[in-house]
Enzyme design. Structure first.
Site: not given
Ligand code: GLU
Length: 501
Positions: A260-261
């Site tokens: 998700k980063r």
């Protein structure tokens, strides 16, 4: 133990509540659920919240929502209870401490008293010396008086597992097959931290034992720590569950785990969701997500790609999971979503569309929406606000203003005056119709195009622009009766006027 173990099947999904559920986590949960249901077993939800630094109080609620959305109901765990609770690790600390001490008393583990500064110093020396990294086992064989001295100093202590210094272990993983590890390269991992909280290694073994888990189906990232866990099981002398390590979901380009980063993007540069709640928000149907995830690494057989959860339950088998990490194919998910949208009862689709229109502030005429739903059904890809508004918004807008000039003339080759004339002739043709239905509308509009000497396609797209302000809509002739004759004539006249101005 093997997959043919006679133990009653009890599996668990054991997320850490550190944030919203990752799509790969949902797939692991799904495989556990399928396995439990196939064997008439028990699916446990256990919350592994022993990392206090990464604890997120919102996470548990979102996590349970995500599981329920996908239809993965748990038989034991938070909110449903069960005979093996509590199911939240922070409520079981006494148990881990007791068993960590038992390991020490029985010579399988030992307290280590190094301060964080000493460990840092050791790390620096290792770095400088280029030698073996990791804990140097300095306190593994302390003499009783040395131990007593550290205790008397009041030093904080951790408990570490005594790993064998040599030899190898061989395990049969139900998905990965035979795996071999060299003990010599492994460290004496921390089992109990100075704050009295266990690490994952200790906690999951204790819990899997006391929760009578028969199969540990978890992400392949854990495979490299398996020897630590194996050693723990053996030290305790407990029956070892079958381990099955599920492959990782890779980025769509096949490189690296979805994160998700650094979220992946599709061919148009749009972000591909990584978290389950973002998939929900993006308008994916849970039925589509279920089928897509089941099919991502598991093979149903017979070249069949579309199947219900019940069909999957009937066939599910760990050996059908491909051990190779698989890339997420977002196009495939979109395809599944279309399949499931088309399978909905049109009234059900209308019911699902309604909240989007209402949140956009439109008053929804239910009959109109029900008539529109079958027209949208073959076209919608996702049930997202953006898509629903694009396809249906124009129908519910109370005062539909004439679209801006550039929208009206989009795709039109002639000038504004010609477009205005064309819109007025369409209005006249429609005004004279006996019945305002699709067949008659098509007839008079085709005739009008011919009379104007315009290509039908260009004429219709001009009308579509004026009536809906959208380039892509349900078929024009079907849409007009829904807009209604008076309103259609008003829109055409206003658009013509706007072009004249
Ligand atoms: N809490 C661990 C995780 O979230 C669980 C792994 C397991 O299933 O044992 O990765």
């Amino acid at each position: 133990m093997t997959a043919t173990s006679p133990r009653p099947v009890r599996v668990r999904f054991a997320p850490s509540p550190t944030g919203s559920l990752h799509i790969g986590g949902l797939r692991t949960a799904l495989y556990n659920w399928l396995f439990a249901r196939h064997h008439d077993g028990v699916f446990v939800l256990r919350i592994e919240d022993t990392d206090q630094k990464r604890y997120d109080p919102q996470a548990l609620r979102v996590l349970m929502e995500s599981l329920r959305w996908a239809g993965l109901d748990w038989d034991e765990g938070p909110e449903v209870g069960g005979g093996y609770g509590p199911y939240v690790q922070s409520e079981r600390l006494g148990l881990y401490q007791r068993w960590a001490n038992w390991l020490v008393e029985n010579g399988h583990a030992y307290p280590a008293y190094e301060t964080p500064e000493e460990l840092e110093q050791m790390r620096k020396e290792q770095e400088a010396g280029g030698g073996k990294r990791g804990y140097n086992r300095a306190h593994r064989d302390l003499m009783p008086d040395q131990r007593a001295a550290f205790e008397a100093e009041g030093r904080p202590k951790v408990i570490r597992l005594k790993m064998p210094l040599e030899g190898e272990m061989l395990v049969q993983d139900a998905i990965q097959g035979e795996v071999r590890f060299d003990y010599g390269v492994l460290q004496d991992m921390v089992l109990l931290k100075a704050d009295g909280f266990p690490t994952y290694h200790l906690a999951h073994v204790v819990d899997d034992h006391f929760m009578a888990i028969s199969h540990v189906i978890r992400a392949v990232e854990w495979l490299s720590s398996l020897p630590v866990h194996w050693q723990l099981w053996q030290a305790f002398g407990w029956e070892i569950p079958t381990y099955a390590h599920v492959p990782v979901m890779l980025n769509p380009n096949g490189k690296g785990k979805m994160s998700k980063r650094n979220p992946p993007r599709d061919a148009h540069g749009n972000i591909i969701p990584v978290l389950v709640h973002d998939y929900i928000a993006a308008g994916y149907l849970s039925e589509a997500a279920f089928n897509f995830l089941a099919n991502n690494s598991w093979n149903f057989g017979d070249d069949q790609e579309v199947y219900t959860p019940q069909e999957a339950v009937a066939r599910f088998d760990l050996t059908g999971i491909n051990p190779t990490n698989a890339a997420l194919q977002i196009d495939k998910l979109d395809w599944y979503n279309g399949v499931y949208i088309r399978r909905l009862d049109p009234l059900d689709l209308a019911r699902r569309l309604r909240p989007f229109l209402e949140s956009a502030g439109y008053e929804v005429n239910v009959d109109l929406l029900s008539a529109l739903a079958p027209l949208l059904q073959p076209r919608l890809k996702r049930l997202s606000a953006e898509e629903v508004m694009a396809y249906a918004g124009f129908l519910f807008a109370e005062d539909f203003p004439p679209p801006p000039r550039e929208v009206l003339l989009k795709g039109f080759k002639g000038d504004a005056a010609t477009a205005g004339t064309a819109l007025r002739s369409a209005g006249e043709a429609l005004a004279g119709l006996a019945a305002f239905d699709a067949a008659q509308i098509e007839g008079v509009l085709r005739a009008a195009a011919e009379a104007l000497g315009m290509k039908p396609k260009e004429f219709f797209s001009l009308l579509r622009n004026a009536l809906t302000g959208q380039e892509v809509t349900p078929p024009l002739f079907d849409t007009l009766p829904l807009i209604g004759r008076d309103e259609s004539l008003r829109r055409l006249a206003e658009a013509a006027a706007a072009l004249a101005g």
